[in-house]
Design a protein around this motif. Structure first.
Motif, PDB file in Angstrom:
ATOM      1  N   LEU A 202     -16.038  -0.079 -19.446  1.00 47.60           N
ATOM      2  CA  LEU A 202     -15.805   1.314 -19.600  1.00 47.60           C
ATOM      3  C   LEU A 202     -16.630   1.606 -20.915  1.00 47.60           C
ATOM      4  N   SER A 203     -16.843   3.087 -20.995  1.00 46.71           N
ATOM      5  CA  SER A 203     -17.747   3.370 -22.109  1.00 46.71           C
ATOM      6  C   SER A 203     -16.898   3.109 -23.249  1.00 46.71           C
ATOM      7  N   LEU A 204     -17.504   2.962 -24.592  1.00 45.40           N
ATOM      8  CA  LEU A 204     -16.730   2.942 -25.917  1.00 45.40           C
ATOM      9  C   LEU A 204     -15.774   4.187 -26.148  1.00 45.40           C
ATOM     10  N   VAL A 205     -16.174   5.141 -25.998  1.00 40.11           N
ATOM     11  CA  VAL A 205     -15.506   6.337 -26.179  1.00 40.11           C
ATOM     12  C   VAL A 205     -14.144   6.356 -25.150  1.00 40.11           C
ATOM     13  N   HIS A 206     -14.437   6.026 -24.044  1.00 39.64           N
ATOM     14  CA  HIS A 206     -13.321   5.966 -23.165  1.00 39.64           C
ATOM     15  C   HIS A 206     -12.316   4.790 -23.415  1.00 39.64           C
ATOM     16  N   THR A 207     -12.795   3.781 -23.977  1.00 39.96           N
ATOM     17  CA  THR A 207     -11.964   2.641 -24.305  1.00 39.96           C
ATOM     18  C   THR A 207     -11.118   3.070 -25.567  1.00 39.96           C
ATOM     19  N   ASN A 208     -11.989   3.963 -26.454  1.00 38.50           N
ATOM     20  CA  ASN A 208     -11.259   4.262 -27.922  1.00 38.50           C
ATOM     21  C   ASN A 208     -10.073   5.079 -27.409  1.00 38.50           C
TER      22      ASN A 208
END
Length: 252
Positions: A202-208
């Protein structure tokens, strides 16, 4: 091949005093097995956080058992993207792939100060030919690694982002807890959201954003390094898993 900030420990923990042997989740050695393991272990290696001690494409004369600390296995793409394959905790064996297949197909990096038991690969034949119970243990460890990678593949291929995050956090909490790392349902996770993103594809933004959704369910709390499991049943439901009974497992 060992690179990075890795160096001999200087002092070797006697196998009779190994802290892992006190853990109820790990099976005990027989006297004959313990005598062999004492000869099998030739050194201890310390690795600083952020240093890789095994590299994809390298050949190593040794395999290792994690004595203290956390590490992770990973592969790098040509453009610098990283896929974390799994995390290694105390009692896990790393480097077996290189010992059997000659070359490593992935790299291994320390997440925390890491202490490793050093085991020469040339003695694997002696182990397999003379100590069948230990040979079975290594086969079991390899099968367990395959099983964890299968679940990881299911997560990346079929689980939703929320299911992925719930599954991996529950998986790592359970592994740490059985090793005695949990205190009042709190485990100190040494990895960041970026590590989690690299593990889950996942992207970092999506993970957050997914972590915020997960914490809104009141199943977990994760602040700084402290991960607290508030409702295990809810987290199992979100991950789509059921609790499994704990069994004694081997280590070398």
């Amino acid at each position: 091949m060992i690179l990075g900030n890795a160096k001999p420990n200087g002092e070797i923990t006697p196998c009779e005093q190994c802290p892992l042997r006190r853990l109820p989740c790990l099976r005990e050695f027989t006297l004959n097995e313990l005598e062999f393991v004492k000869r099998f272990k030739v050194d201890e290696l310390r690795v600083e956080p952020g240093a890789s001690f095994l590299y994809e494409g390298s050949r190593s004369e040794h395999l290792y058992t994690v004595l203290r600390g956390w590490a992770f296995r990973y592969k790098m793409l040509d453009d610098g993207r990283r896929q974390i394959l799994n995390f290694a905790l105390p009692a896990d064996m790393v480097g077996l792939q290189g010992a059997v297949m000659e070359e490593m197909e992935h790299s291994v990096e320390a997440l925390t100060p890491l202490t490793l038991c050093v085991l020469p690969r040339h003695r694997l034949y002696e182990l397999y030919s003379q100590y069948p119970t230990l040979a079975f243990d290594i086969t079991w460890l390899a099968a367990r690694e395959e099983q964890m990678l299968e679940e990881h593949l299911v997560s990346i291929g079929r689980r939703s982002a929320l299911e992925r995050v719930a599954y991996v956090l529950l998986h790592l909490y359970n592994r740490a807890s059985e090793l005695g790392m949990a205190r009042n349902n709190v485990v100190q996770f040494p990895f960041t959201q970026q590590h989690l993103a690299d593990a889950l594809g996942l992207s970092l933004v999506h993970t957050n954003k997914t972590l915020k959704r997960l914490m809104a369910t009141k199943a977990i709390r994760w602040q700084g390094r402290d991960f607290e499991l508030l409702d295990k049943g809810v987290l199992h439901g979100l991950a789509g898993t059921v609790p499994a009974p704990q069994k004694n497992r081997p280590f070398i």
